[in-house]
Design a protein around this motif. Structure first.
Motif, PDB file in Angstrom:
ATOM      1  N   ILE A  57     -77.877-116.920  -7.522  1.00  6.22           N
ATOM      2  CA  ILE A  57     -77.705-117.258  -8.934  1.00  6.22           C
ATOM      3  C   ILE A  57     -79.005-117.065  -9.715  1.00  6.22           C
ATOM      4  CG2 ILE A  57     -78.228-119.696  -8.532  1.00  6.22           C
ATOM      5  CD1 ILE A  57     -76.287-120.437 -10.688  1.00  6.22           C
ATOM      6  N   LEU A  58     -80.150-117.211  -9.036  1.00  4.98           N
ATOM      7  CA  LEU A  58     -81.443-117.096  -9.713  1.00  4.98           C
ATOM      8  C   LEU A  58     -81.847-115.643  -9.947  1.00  4.98           C
ATOM      9  CD1 LEU A  58     -83.395-119.977  -7.937  1.00  4.98           C
ATOM     10  CD2 LEU A  58     -82.314-119.983 -10.187  1.00  4.98           C
ATOM     11  N   SER A  59     -81.036-114.694  -9.500  1.00  6.86           N
ATOM     12  CA  SER A  59     -81.297-113.290  -9.833  1.00  6.86           C
ATOM     13  C   SER A  59     -80.537-112.854 -11.073  1.00  6.86           C
ATOM     14  CB  SER A  59     -80.912-112.391  -8.655  1.00  6.86           C
ATOM     15  OG  SER A  59     -79.515-112.433  -8.441  1.00  6.86           O
ATOM     16  N   LEU A  60     -79.617-113.685 -11.558  1.00 14.90           N
ATOM     17  CA  LEU A  60     -78.795-113.304 -12.705  1.00 14.90           C
ATOM     18  C   LEU A  60     -79.567-113.217 -14.025  1.00 14.90           C
ATOM     19  CD1 LEU A  60     -75.488-115.244 -11.920  1.00 14.90           C
ATOM     20  CD2 LEU A  60     -76.045-112.843 -11.480  1.00 14.90           C
ATOM     21  N   PRO A  61     -80.592-114.059 -14.267  1.00 13.50           N
ATOM     22  CA  PRO A  61     -81.350-113.874 -15.524  1.00 13.50           C
ATOM     23  C   PRO A  61     -81.962-112.488 -15.664  1.00 13.50           C
ATOM     24  CG  PRO A  61     -81.812-116.028 -14.597  1.00 13.50           C
ATOM     25  CD  PRO A  61     -80.994-115.287 -13.577  1.00 13.50           C
ATOM     26  N   SER A  62     -82.342-111.861 -14.550  1.00 15.80           N
ATOM     27  CA  SER A  62     -82.904-110.505 -14.637  1.00 15.80           C
ATOM     28  C   SER A  62     -81.844-109.496 -15.064  1.00 15.80           C
ATOM     29  CB  SER A  62     -83.503-110.103 -13.289  1.00 15.80           C
ATOM     30  OG  SER A  62     -82.505-110.049 -12.289  1.00 15.80           O
ATOM     31  N   THR A  63     -80.564-109.810 -14.841  1.00 18.75           N
ATOM     32  CA  THR A  63     -79.485-108.940 -15.308  1.00 18.75           C
ATOM     33  C   THR A  63     -79.457-108.893 -16.834  1.00 18.75           C
ATOM     34  OG1 THR A  63     -78.151-109.404 -13.353  1.00 18.75           O
ATOM     35  CG2 THR A  63     -76.992-108.585 -15.276  1.00 18.75           C
ATOM     36  N   LEU A  64     -79.667-110.064 -17.459  1.00 17.91           N
ATOM     37  CA  LEU A  64     -79.713-110.089 -18.927  1.00 17.91           C
ATOM     38  C   LEU A  64     -80.916-109.311 -19.435  1.00 17.91           C
ATOM     39  CD1 LEU A  64     -78.747-113.814 -19.657  1.00 17.91           C
ATOM     40  CD2 LEU A  64     -77.283-111.828 -19.250  1.00 17.91           C
ATOM     41  N   LYS A  65     -82.008-109.337 -18.686  1.00 17.45           N
ATOM     42  CA  LYS A  65     -83.177-108.541 -19.067  1.00 17.45           C
ATOM     43  C   LYS A  65     -82.855-107.052 -19.027  1.00 17.45           C
ATOM     44  CE  LYS A  65     -87.729-107.256 -17.243  1.00 17.45           C
ATOM     45  NZ  LYS A  65     -88.738-107.523 -16.184  1.00 17.45           N
ATOM     46  N   ALA A  66     -82.072-106.637 -18.062  1.00 11.80           N
ATOM     47  CA  ALA A  66     -81.780-105.220 -17.884  1.00 11.80           C
ATOM     48  C   ALA A  66     -80.795-104.689 -18.924  1.00 11.80           C
ATOM     49  CB  ALA A  66     -81.238-104.974 -16.473  1.00 11.80           C
ATOM     50  N   VAL A  67     -79.747-105.455 -19.225  1.00  5.93           N
ATOM     51  CA  VAL A  67     -78.687-104.935 -20.102  1.00  5.93           C
ATOM     52  C   VAL A  67     -78.641-105.618 -21.459  1.00  5.93           C
ATOM     53  CG1 VAL A  67     -77.298-104.290 -18.121  1.00  5.93           C
ATOM     54  CG2 VAL A  67     -76.955-106.529 -19.161  1.00  5.93           C
ATOM     55  N   GLY A  68     -79.376-106.717 -21.642  1.00  6.96           N
ATOM     56  CA  GLY A  68     -79.336-107.446 -22.897  1.00  6.96           C
ATOM     57  C   GLY A  68     -78.503-108.709 -22.778  1.00  6.96           C
ATOM     58  N   LEU A  69     -78.754-109.665 -23.687  1.00  2.00           N
ATOM     59  CA  LEU A  69     -78.116-110.970 -23.618  1.00  2.00           C
ATOM     60  C   LEU A  69     -76.594-110.871 -23.785  1.00  2.00           C
ATOM     61  CD1 LEU A  69     -78.416-114.047 -23.423  1.00  2.00           C
ATOM     62  CD2 LEU A  69     -78.738-114.091 -25.906  1.00  2.00           C
ATOM     63  N   VAL A  70     -76.150-110.235 -24.860  1.00  2.00           N
ATOM     64  CA  VAL A  70     -74.712-110.188 -25.148  1.00  2.00           C
ATOM     65  C   VAL A  70     -73.944-109.375 -24.104  1.00  2.00           C
ATOM     66  CG1 VAL A  70     -72.972-109.425 -26.814  1.00  2.00           C
ATOM     67  CG2 VAL A  70     -75.025-110.623 -27.606  1.00  2.00           C
ATOM     68  N   PRO A  71     -74.363-108.138 -23.785  1.00  2.00           N
ATOM     69  CA  PRO A  71     -73.626-107.406 -22.735  1.00  2.00           C
ATOM     70  C   PRO A  71     -73.644-108.130 -21.399  1.00  2.00           C
ATOM     71  CG  PRO A  71     -75.046-105.919 -23.961  1.00  2.00           C
ATOM     72  CD  PRO A  71     -75.428-107.305 -24.371  1.00  2.00           C
ATOM     73  N   GLY A  72     -74.758-108.795 -21.071  1.00  2.42           N
ATOM     74  CA  GLY A  72     -74.844-109.506 -19.801  1.00  2.42           C
ATOM     75  C   GLY A  72     -73.857-110.657 -19.715  1.00  2.42           C
ATOM     76  N   VAL A  73     -73.749-111.428 -20.808  1.00  7.99           N
ATOM     77  CA  VAL A  73     -72.810-112.551 -20.823  1.00  7.99           C
ATOM     78  C   VAL A  73     -71.374-112.039 -20.751  1.00  7.99           C
ATOM     79  CG1 VAL A  73     -71.925-114.456 -22.215  1.00  7.99           C
ATOM     80  CG2 VAL A  73     -74.394-114.091 -22.036  1.00  7.99           C
ATOM     81  N   ILE A  74     -71.090-110.952 -21.465  1.00 11.98           N
ATOM     82  CA  ILE A  74     -69.740-110.381 -21.415  1.00 11.98           C
ATOM     83  C   ILE A  74     -69.403-109.932 -19.991  1.00 11.98           C
ATOM     84  CG2 ILE A  74     -68.314-108.455 -22.184  1.00 11.98           C
ATOM     85  CD1 ILE A  74     -69.725-108.630 -24.896  1.00 11.98           C
ATOM     86  N   LEU A  75     -70.378-109.310 -19.321  1.00 13.25           N
ATOM     87  CA  LEU A  75     -70.147-108.875 -17.946  1.00 13.25           C
ATOM     88  C   LEU A  75     -69.894-110.063 -17.017  1.00 13.25           C
ATOM     89  CD1 LEU A  75     -72.801-106.023 -17.578  1.00 13.25           C
ATOM     90  CD2 LEU A  75     -70.318-105.774 -17.370  1.00 13.25           C
ATOM     91  N   MET A  76     -70.678-111.122 -17.169  1.00  8.39           N
ATOM     92  CA  MET A  76     -70.491-112.293 -16.309  1.00  8.39           C
ATOM     93  C   MET A  76     -69.118-112.916 -16.504  1.00  8.39           C
ATOM     94  SD  MET A  76     -74.138-114.262 -16.407  1.00  8.39           S
ATOM     95  CE  MET A  76     -75.668-113.365 -16.132  1.00  8.39           C
ATOM     96  N   LEU A  77     -68.727-113.107 -17.755  1.00  2.00           N
ATOM     97  CA  LEU A  77     -67.424-113.713 -18.021  1.00  2.00           C
ATOM     98  C   LEU A  77     -66.289-112.781 -17.609  1.00  2.00           C
ATOM     99  CD1 LEU A  77     -68.108-115.332 -21.529  1.00  2.00           C
ATOM    100  CD2 LEU A  77     -68.053-116.471 -19.293  1.00  2.00           C
ATOM    101  N   GLY A  78     -66.411-111.493 -17.945  1.00  3.03           N
ATOM    102  CA  GLY A  78     -65.347-110.545 -17.628  1.00  3.03           C
ATOM    103  C   GLY A  78     -65.150-110.371 -16.131  1.00  3.03           C
ATOM    104  N   LEU A  79     -66.253-110.168 -15.401  1.00  2.00           N
ATOM    105  CA  LEU A  79     -66.138-110.018 -13.953  1.00  2.00           C
ATOM    106  C   LEU A  79     -65.676-111.315 -13.299  1.00  2.00           C
ATOM    107  CD1 LEU A  79     -69.327-107.866 -13.218  1.00  2.00           C
ATOM    108  CD2 LEU A  79     -66.936-107.128 -13.067  1.00  2.00           C
ATOM    109  N   GLY A  80     -66.045-112.455 -13.891  1.00  2.00           N
ATOM    110  CA  GLY A  80     -65.569-113.732 -13.368  1.00  2.00           C
ATOM    111  C   GLY A  80     -64.076-113.892 -13.528  1.00  2.00           C
ATOM    112  N   ILE A  81     -63.541-113.492 -14.675  1.00  5.51           N
ATOM    113  CA  ILE A  81     -62.093-113.584 -14.900  1.00  5.51           C
ATOM    114  C   ILE A  81     -61.347-112.656 -13.943  1.00  5.51           C
ATOM    115  CG2 ILE A  81     -60.261-113.095 -16.565  1.00  5.51           C
ATOM    116  CD1 ILE A  81     -62.210-114.020 -18.764  1.00  5.51           C
ATOM    117  N   ILE A  82     -61.852-111.434 -13.794  1.00  6.87           N
ATOM    118  CA  ILE A  82     -61.195-110.497 -12.872  1.00  6.87           C
ATOM    119  C   ILE A  82     -61.257-111.014 -11.441  1.00  6.87           C
ATOM    120  CG2 ILE A  82     -61.252-108.156 -11.946  1.00  6.87           C
ATOM    121  CD1 ILE A  82     -62.359-107.236 -14.644  1.00  6.87           C
ATOM    122  N   ALA A  83     -62.407-111.593 -11.053  1.00  7.53           N
ATOM    123  CA  ALA A  83     -62.536-112.145  -9.700  1.00  7.53           C
ATOM    124  C   ALA A  83     -61.562-113.304  -9.487  1.00  7.53           C
ATOM    125  CB  ALA A  83     -63.969-112.608  -9.450  1.00  7.53           C
ATOM    126  N   THR A  84     -61.301-114.079 -10.535  1.00  9.50           N
ATOM    127  CA  THR A  84     -60.321-115.158 -10.423  1.00  9.50           C
ATOM    128  C   THR A  84     -58.928-114.593 -10.171  1.00  9.50           C
ATOM    129  OG1 THR A  84     -61.624-116.507 -11.954  1.00  9.50           O
ATOM    130  CG2 THR A  84     -59.346-117.168 -11.589  1.00  9.50           C
TER     131      THR A  84
END
Length: 509
Positions: free
Chosen positions: A120-147
């Motif tokens: 979980i502590l590697s996820l902030p670097s994901t926002l650094k790579a793609v940006g805050l908004v795209p990163g949050v969208i990816l987390m929520l979207g992939l989480g919904i699909i994983a559910t």
């Protein structure tokens, strides 16, 4: 004398006439006998008994012989067993060790402990790579699909009770070849996850002790601790440890968030980040995909529930918890650190707080690896032996389980210690297999379960489209993941194998 014969003749005729007239009614009686006898031996003896007819002994003997012959000729089918024979553990009423013991609450905590760890502590670097908004969208979207994909796995398990791992599920939809592919994939992935936790243990010990001794000593220590706690053969025995693991990772994350908030040494976070290379961007996305990597153990966990029908409660508890925790943690840490965020994020805080956070994280580093190892060991054990051996308390069963555990943990230790550029190699294995276990293959399972009913309603047609889209999604994740891992491995400098050097975060020293 001569007149006697005629008289005698006349008198005889009259007597014969009288006799015939008297015998006539007697001769007519046999004509009525068939109508007065309603039952003949060829009639139904059982009906005779109901009508009050008392058959002779021979008739009863004939009836009993006929009935016995009918019963022996076509025996009725046996009643179905109360316990499904296809259940991997079957009827445990007389078993020495019982496996189907977990409630849905216990299952939920084991799932959280297995899925949510220091990754979980590697996820902030994901926002650094793609940006805050795209990163949050990816987390929520992939989480919904994983559910949703987890939900499909649960439904597949209910329709196929014999499924205990991804190997059995793959065999149902793709035959023997797919069985072996899924078996190899899940074992490889689980062993690499075990190795990752051994490596994390050595990093933690180097941080806590300021590299007090050779790193190989710490990796051996982590292997032995994991081996000892892997000896229990039921998931239920790990449920109590899972509570501790879940609490420890939350505590470690909060310490890290407090640490970066106190320091406030970061830059302003980027809302969007353009111009990043494809391999760098998708490498960051792989961190999110790996964060939802618990699906590989779902079949094994569902098999050990008291009521597998309650799997959806455990699944929703996991997915709501990890999606919220991932999103909040990544946003808070990235907000306070900006582009200076490290991966893992403990590198963005002070040495003291990093030590405190790692101290809290000891249970999750060990227990999450144990749960993944338990799934791998149980599959290998059941592949070699049967369920009776698994449920036995005999010395042979205990020693067999011990040697399988030892073999897998030694292999994991070798991988963690010997392979250079370990993180990128783990990303390579994740791209090959995790893209299918968490996402792609569930679409295939849904199509198999609902064959012939794909378009029976608008909702079913919508689900058909979604599951058809999940299949190429898995292919895309695999292709881009392989490309990203290959590029990162080619750019990474080589590292020594079995080195005693400090492998902790250089930013903390």
């Amino acid at each position: 004398m001569s007149s006697l014969p005629p008289q005698t003749s006349a008198s005889n005729d009259e007597e014969l006439k009288d006799i015939s007239t008297q015998a006539a009614p007697v001769l007519e009686e046999p004509k009525d006998i068939p109508t007065e006898t309603p039952v003949l031996p060829a009639s139904n003896p059982e009906m005779d008994l109901e009508l009050g007819h008392k058959p002779e002994v021979d008739e009863l003997n004939d009836v009993s012989v006929d009935l016995a012959a009918a019963n022996t000729a076509d025996p009725p089918p046996p009643p179905p067993p109360e316990v499904d024979d296809s259940d991997p553990y079957g009827d445990e009423s007389g078993a020495d060790i019982k496996f189907k013991t977990m409630s849905w609450q216990q299952t939920a905590f084991v799932m959280i402990a297995e899925t949510v760890s220091l990754g979980i502590l590697s996820l902030p670097s994901t926002l650094k790579a793609v940006g805050l908004v795209p990163g949050v969208i990816l987390m929520l979207g992939l989480g919904i699909i994983a559910t949703y994909t987890g939900w499909v796995l649960g439904q597949f398990k209910l329709k196929n009770p014999s499924v205990h791992t991804f190997a059995e599920a793959g065999g149902i939809v793709g035959g023997k070849f797919m069985y072996e592919v899924c078996a190899i994939g899940q074992v490889l992935f689980l062993v690499f996850v075990m190795a990752a936790h051994i490596l994390s243990f050595s990093i933690m010990m180097n941080v806590l002790t300021n590299h007090a001794t050779c790193t190989i000593v710490f990796t051996i220590m982590g292997m032995l601790i994991s081996l000892i706690f892997s000896l229990p053969r039921t998931m239920g025995s790990l449920s109590n440890m899972s509570y501790l693991s879940s609490g420890s990772v939350v505590a470690a994350v909060f310490v890290c968030m407090i640490g970066v908030g106190v320091r406030r040494e970061g830059t302003e976070p980027n809302i969007f980040h353009a111009g990043i290379a494809l391999y760098e961007g998708f490498g960051a996305v792989t961190n999110i995909i790996f964060a939802y990597a618990g699906h590989v153990a779902f079949f094994t966990l569902f098999s050990e529930m008291k009521r597998p029908q309650d799997f959806h409660k455990a699944l929703l508890t996991l997915q709501i918890s990890d999606t919220l925790l991932y999103t909040v943690t990544a946003i808070v840490i990235y907000y306070y650190t900006g582009d200076k965020v490290m991966s893992p994020a403990l590198g963005s805080t002070s040495l003291l707080l990093a030590k405190i956070a790692y101290g809290f994280a000891i249970p999750t580093i060990v227990i999450a690896g144990i749960i993944n190892g338990h799934v791998a060991v149980k599959y290998i054990f059941l592949r070699i032996y049967d369920v009776e051996m698994m449920s036995s308390k005999s010395a042979k069963a205990k020693w067999s389980w011990f040697w399988v555990c030892s073999a897998l943990w030694v292999i994991a230790w070798v991988i963690a210690s010997a392979i250079p550029v370990f993180n990128h190699l783990l990303g390579l294995v994740s791209a090959l297999f995790l893209s299918w276990f968490t996402y792609g293959i569930s679409g295939w399972f849904w199509l198999h379960m609902n064959k012939g009913r794909w378009f029976i309603s608008k909702w079913q047609t919508f689900l058909f489209c979604c599951n058809v889209a999940i299949l190429p999604m898995g292919c895309t994740i695999m292709a881009l993941g392989l490309y990203s891992s290959g590029m990162n491995m080619s750019l990474e400098s080589s590292k020594a194998c079995f080195s005693c050097a400090d492998n902790s975060l250089p930013e903390l020293h």
